[in-house]
Design a protein around this motif. Sequence first.
Motif, short mmCIF file in Angstrom:
data_model
loop_
_atom_site.label_atom_id
_atom_site.label_comp_id
_atom_site.label_asym_id
_atom_site.label_seq_id
_atom_site.Cartn_x
_atom_site.Cartn_y
_atom_site.Cartn_z
N GLU A 113 0.75 -1.31 -0.26
CA GLU A 113 0.03 -0.02 -0.06
C GLU A 113 0.93 1.33 0.05
OE1 GLU A 113 -2.62 0.02 3.37
OE2 GLU A 113 -0.91 -0.31 4.64
N ARG A 114 0.37 2.12 -0.58
CA ARG A 114 1.11 3.59 -0.53
C ARG A 114 1.49 3.93 0.88
NH1 ARG A 114 -3.29 5.70 -3.17
NH2 ARG A 114 -3.12 7.59 -1.58
N PRO A 115 2.72 4.60 0.90
CA PRO A 115 3.06 5.05 2.37
C PRO A 115 2.10 6.15 2.98
CG PRO A 115 4.64 5.64 0.84
CD PRO A 115 3.88 4.83 0.00
N PHE A 116 2.11 6.02 4.28
CA PHE A 116 1.30 7.04 5.02
C PHE A 116 -0.31 7.15 4.84
CE2 PHE A 116 5.89 8.66 4.77
CZ PHE A 116 5.98 8.62 6.22
N THR A 117 -0.67 6.13 4.14
CA THR A 117 -2.14 5.87 3.91
C THR A 117 -3.00 4.95 4.71
OG1 THR A 117 -1.56 4.52 2.08
CG2 THR A 117 -1.70 6.71 1.49
N GLY A 118 -2.26 4.24 5.44
CA GLY A 118 -2.90 2.95 5.98
C GLY A 118 -3.56 3.32 7.35
N GLU A 119 -4.52 2.57 7.74
CA GLU A 119 -5.28 2.91 8.90
C GLU A 119 -4.48 2.79 10.23
OE1 GLU A 119 -9.18 0.86 11.01
OE2 GLU A 119 -8.31 0.02 8.99
N TYR A 120 -3.62 2.00 10.25
CA TYR A 120 -2.94 1.75 11.62
C TYR A 120 -1.42 2.36 11.59
CZ TYR A 120 -6.47 -1.51 11.75
OH TYR A 120 -7.67 -2.36 12.01
N THR A 121 -1.23 3.42 10.58
CA THR A 121 0.42 3.89 10.59
C THR A 121 0.53 4.53 11.80
OG1 THR A 121 0.21 3.92 8.06
CG2 THR A 121 1.62 5.49 9.23
N ASP A 122 -0.47 5.38 12.06
CA ASP A 122 -0.12 6.44 13.04
C ASP A 122 -0.98 5.94 14.60
OD1 ASP A 122 1.82 8.05 11.91
OD2 ASP A 122 0.16 8.77 10.85
N THR A 123 -1.75 5.05 14.33
CA THR A 123 -2.62 4.62 15.52
C THR A 123 -1.97 4.30 16.85
OG1 THR A 123 -4.47 3.49 16.48
CG2 THR A 123 -3.01 2.37 15.12
N GLN A 124 -2.37 4.67 17.91
CA GLN A 124 -1.52 4.53 19.28
C GLN A 124 -2.71 3.61 20.09
OE1 GLN A 124 -0.21 8.05 20.93
NE2 GLN A 124 1.35 8.31 19.32
N THR A 125 -3.48 2.86 19.69
CA THR A 125 -4.52 2.17 20.30
C THR A 125 -4.03 0.90 20.78
OG1 THR A 125 -6.39 3.08 18.60
CG2 THR A 125 -6.94 0.96 19.93
N LYS A 126 -4.34 0.67 21.76
CA LYS A 126 -3.82 -0.44 22.53
C LYS A 126 -4.58 -1.66 21.95
CE LYS A 126 -0.51 1.27 25.13
NZ LYS A 126 0.79 0.99 24.75
N GLY A 127 -4.06 -2.62 21.90
CA GLY A 127 -4.76 -4.04 21.28
C GLY A 127 -3.88 -5.05 20.53
N THR A 128 -4.32 -6.04 20.17
CA THR A 128 -3.85 -6.82 19.37
C THR A 128 -4.16 -7.05 17.83
OG1 THR A 128 -4.28 -8.33 21.01
CG2 THR A 128 -3.48 -9.38 19.20
N TYR A 129 -3.14 -7.09 16.83
CA TYR A 129 -3.12 -6.99 15.41
C TYR A 129 -3.20 -8.46 14.80
CZ TYR A 129 -1.82 -2.34 15.71
OH TYR A 129 -1.87 -0.93 16.05
N TYR A 130 -4.34 -8.81 14.04
CA TYR A 130 -4.53 -10.12 13.45
C TYR A 130 -4.55 -9.99 11.98
CZ TYR A 130 -6.69 -11.21 18.18
OH TYR A 130 -6.64 -11.46 19.39
N CYS A 131 -4.02 -11.24 11.34
CA CYS A 131 -4.06 -11.01 10.06
C CYS A 131 -5.49 -11.05 9.26
CB CYS A 131 -3.40 -12.63 9.45
SG CYS A 131 -3.53 -12.85 7.73
#
Length: 137
Positions: A32-50
């Motif tokens: 994906e293009r840089p700086f466009t993703g939903e989670y690039t800057d998020t600081q939300t605590k949690g777990t990332y799944y595939c």
Amino acid sequence: MQLDPKQFKTPEQWRAQLTPQEYHVLREAGTERPFTGEYTDTQTKGTYYCKGCGAKLFTSDTKFESHCGWPSFFMPETDSVRYIEDKSLWQTRTEVRCATCDSHLGHVFTGEGYDTPTDRRYCINSICLVLEPETAR
């Protein structure tokens, strides 16, 4: 038709599950293009799944700000990813794939000098991830 266990769905089944952009990144090793993703800057605590199969890949405790344009993590969950030598473009890189469904996630880089416990930067496409936020207790 006998399917590889790592690719437990046909291309048609993957296309039905994923958007065209998700399919391009997860199944065709796109980016994906840089700086466009939903989670690039998020600081939300949690777990990332595939996004492909729901396997647990990373936690927010291992996410850090690298300012590279994609979410960065210093360590995946144990045995959640596999590595492939990638000689595309003009350099040799290490591709990161989901160990469960073989979806392309991004690349891992070492020796860049980030202040992390592993000196690794898992540069992961947001489009490959689903974040499940921690619940308030």
